[in-house]
Scaffold this active site. Structure first.
Site, PDB file in Angstrom:
ATOM      1  N   ASN A 104       0.795  -1.222   0.000  1.00  0.00           N
ATOM      2  CA  ASN A 104       0.000   0.000   0.000  1.00  0.00           C
ATOM      3  C   ASN A 104       0.830   1.276   0.000  1.00  0.00           C
ATOM      4  O   ASN A 104       0.432   2.287  -0.569  1.00  0.00           O
ATOM      5  CB  ASN A 104      -0.929   0.015   1.216  1.00  0.00           C
ATOM      6  CG  ASN A 104      -1.742   1.280   1.309  1.00  0.00           C
ATOM      7  OD1 ASN A 104      -2.677   1.473   0.530  1.00  0.00           O
ATOM      8  ND2 ASN A 104      -1.388   2.167   2.231  1.00  0.00           N
ATOM      9  N   ASP A 198      -8.348   5.234   0.321  1.00  0.00           N
ATOM     10  CA  ASP A 198      -7.155   4.907  -0.459  1.00  0.00           C
ATOM     11  C   ASP A 198      -5.907   5.265   0.341  1.00  0.00           C
ATOM     12  O   ASP A 198      -4.990   4.463   0.493  1.00  0.00           O
ATOM     13  CB  ASP A 198      -7.199   5.678  -1.788  1.00  0.00           C
ATOM     14  CG  ASP A 198      -6.016   5.388  -2.696  1.00  0.00           C
ATOM     15  OD1 ASP A 198      -5.155   4.565  -2.328  1.00  0.00           O
ATOM     16  OD2 ASP A 198      -5.952   5.985  -3.780  1.00  0.00           O
ATOM     17  N   ASP A 235      -1.565  -7.424   3.005  1.00  0.00           N
ATOM     18  CA  ASP A 235      -1.803  -6.436   4.055  1.00  0.00           C
ATOM     19  C   ASP A 235      -2.690  -5.296   3.560  1.00  0.00           C
ATOM     20  O   ASP A 235      -2.558  -4.834   2.421  1.00  0.00           O
ATOM     21  CB  ASP A 235      -0.455  -5.865   4.521  1.00  0.00           C
ATOM     22  CG  ASP A 235      -0.598  -4.834   5.624  1.00  0.00           C
ATOM     23  OD1 ASP A 235      -1.037  -5.218   6.720  1.00  0.00           O
ATOM     24  OD2 ASP A 235      -0.272  -3.655   5.382  1.00  0.00           O
ATOM     25  N   HIS A 239      -7.341  -0.526   1.547  1.00  0.00           N
ATOM     26  CA  HIS A 239      -6.754   0.718   1.056  1.00  0.00           C
ATOM     27  C   HIS A 239      -6.194   0.588  -0.358  1.00  0.00           C
ATOM     28  O   HIS A 239      -5.630   1.550  -0.884  1.00  0.00           O
ATOM     29  CB  HIS A 239      -5.627   1.159   1.988  1.00  0.00           C
ATOM     30  CG  HIS A 239      -6.021   1.194   3.433  1.00  0.00           C
ATOM     31  ND1 HIS A 239      -6.802   2.186   3.971  1.00  0.00           N
ATOM     32  CD2 HIS A 239      -5.759   0.330   4.448  1.00  0.00           C
ATOM     33  CE1 HIS A 239      -7.000   1.938   5.261  1.00  0.00           C
ATOM     34  NE2 HIS A 239      -6.380   0.820   5.571  1.00  0.00           N
ATOM     35  N   GLU A 265      -6.021  -9.217   4.410  1.00  0.00           N
ATOM     36  CA  GLU A 265      -6.505  -8.506   5.589  1.00  0.00           C
ATOM     37  C   GLU A 265      -7.362  -7.328   5.145  1.00  0.00           C
ATOM     38  O   GLU A 265      -6.846  -6.314   4.692  1.00  0.00           O
ATOM     39  CB  GLU A 265      -5.328  -7.996   6.436  1.00  0.00           C
ATOM     40  CG  GLU A 265      -5.778  -7.229   7.662  1.00  0.00           C
ATOM     41  CD  GLU A 265      -4.920  -6.016   7.975  1.00  0.00           C
ATOM     42  OE1 GLU A 265      -4.934  -5.579   9.135  1.00  0.00           O
ATOM     43  OE2 GLU A 265      -4.239  -5.490   7.070  1.00  0.00           O
TER      44      GLU A 265
END
Length: 493
Positions: A104, A198, A235, A239, A265
């Protein structure tokens, strides 16, 4: 694989100093004997805080503890050689290896760049100011110590959609970077908390840049080749646009020699939100059952006031068991962490029995619950706390019981707010079991196992009850449990 059982082989406060990879290698045989089928390892690449990084402040994905960057060669968990030895030990003992994937954001840039940004309302990220600010931002990653080995890709401000800090003028907040890819605002197909979730932290990776998405596909191929891992834990997917991960997972599965096990997740307690994500990625990943973990938290805190018969209400494992990874705790929910929702020790054996011995979902065991943990940290109130997470009594036995007894048709007896039970009918190879638990006083349940179990003697595998129970000619008997406890009844012969 039948009855898969995962193990999270770390926690947030695992000690520094390169101890984890050797411990993985040391414990691999024991874990396999206990019944663990795959281990999830923490982020294995260099973070911004180098040898002190838990791993979620991603700096260089291609540095698995090989290059002198961020103050150390090794990561917190050890060097690359130790990582590969740990993976080999797990695989040699018949277990899968799940590596953590944190895509991310990036942190700890090597150089600043002059950029144009818009201020963003932190509480509603859809509110983006029209005013353009000229500022310096830490957005250029050159990885000088690696010097182009494995990848020559240079990350700059075109690779990111936002940052949380600018200089000249100096300011903290959320700032949308203006570049060729961000004209439409933030990415779509992300969580709608704060209007659009985001942006999370650091330099926010923008997957609309095709060069970025192709580099991350290349990295996945490289990681598979370098490590021989058999799965990924993704992970913070709430987002990251779902369309990116759908494409990325397709690429990974096409490139891998064997099917890759993938769990993501998406930390939300709203089951329809989780189901929507599963639909967006066309069912290509499993998700952790955050709603069930929250139910366990409430049940452990409320004791006899909690209605145990509703423990699976509004959970992913009830709505979509084929995509649910069930858990009691993880590194984010442990005490003093961001999503703190600890389970009281008295309830943990009950919770683990509910995820390990049932048909639905794939259970994961948390490191401190099987191995213990002790640590100190500061709480939100500024005070320092010492946390002791003891080994959960009977947990090793429950993990083994998943492989030896948790087989066959499941029958539920969820007819009382304080005492519930379920039975597994067994197979020709595995004899089945009866599980009874109470969050109040001692409990009992009349269970019908059928003619095949007529005149059979049963004992409590966990040793919480000492009596021997014998079924009648039709395989029926009353099975017991102690107050605030769980019993797993199995055949004595």
């Amino acid at each position: 694989m039948q009855n898969p059982t995962l193990f999270q082989f770390f926690h947030w406060y695992y000690p520094n100093g390169g101890q984890l990879w050797p411990e993985v290698a040391e414990k691999a045989a024991w874990l396999a004997e206990t019944g663990i089928t795959a281990a999830w390892l923490p982020p294995a690449y260099k973070g911004d805080s180098g040898g002190y990084s838990v791993g979620y402040d991603t700096y260089d994905l291609f540095d698995l503890g090989e290059f002198d960057q961020k103050g150390s060669r090794a990561t917190k968990y050890g060097d690359k050689e130790g990582l590969l030895a740990a993976i080999n030990a797990l695989k040699s003992n018949g277990m899968g290896v799940i590596l953590d994937v944190v895509l991310n954001h990036k942190m700890g840039a090597d150089e600043k760049e002059r950029v144009q940004v818009n201020r963003v309302n932190i509480d509603n990220r859809e509110e983006i100011s029209d005013d353009i600010i000229e500022a310096d931002a830490w957005t250029r990653f050159i990885f000088a110590a690696r010097n182009g080995q494995y990848s020559k890709f240079i990350w700059d401000f075109h690779c990111f959609s936002g940052v949380d800090h600018i200089e000249n003028p100096d300011e903290n907040g959320i700032f949308k970077i203006i570049n060729d890819y961000t004209g439409g605002g933030w990415n779509d197909q992300v969580d709608d908390e704060f209007g659009n979730y985001d942006y999370l932290m650091g330099a926010n990776v923008d997957f609309r840049n095709n060069a970025v998405s192709e580099e991350l596909k290349y990295w996945a191929r490289w990681l598979l080749e370098q490590t021989g891992c058999t799965g990924f834990r993704l992970d913070a997917v709430k987002h990251i646009p779902a369309w990116f991960y759908k494409d990325w997972i397709d690429h990974v599965q096409n490139e891998a020699e064997e099917p890759i096990y993938i769990v993501a997740e998406y930390w939300s307690h709203d089951v329809p939100t989780l189901q929507n994500y599963i639909e967006q990625v066309e069912g290509k990943t499993m998700l952790f059952d955050a709603p069930l973990q929250l139910n366990f938290h409430h049940a452990s805190k409320q004791g006899a006031d909690y209605n145990l018969s509703q423990i699976f209400d509004n959970t992913l494992v009830a709505a979509d068991p084929a995509h649910a990874v069930t858990l009691v705790a993880n590194h984010d929910t442990q005490p003093l962490q961001s999503l703190e929702a600890p389970i009281e020790p008295w309830f943990k054996p009950l919770a683990y029995a509910l995820i390990l011995l049932r048909e639905q979902g794939v259970p994961i065991v948390f490191y401190p619950d099987l191995c213990g943990a002790n640590y100190e940290d500061e709480g939100d109130d500024g005070n320092s706390y010492t946390i002791d997470m003891p080994v959960i009594p009977g947990l090793e036995t429950l993990i083994k019981a998943r492989q030896t007894h948790a087989w066959g048709v499941q029958t539920d007896y969820f007819d009382h707010p304080n005492c519930l039970a379920f039975s597994r009918s067994g197979t020709a190879e595995h004899p089945g079991c009866v599980v009874v638990m109470s969050n109040s006083e001692a409990g009992e349940k009349a269970i019908e196992m059928g003619d095949n179990f007529g005149h059979k003697k049963w004992h409590d595998l966990l040793g919480n009850r000492e009596e021997i129970i014998e079924t009648d000619e039709k395989g029926s008997a009353v099975f017991f449990c102690a107050g605030g406890s769980v019993s797993v009844w199995v055949l004595t012969e």
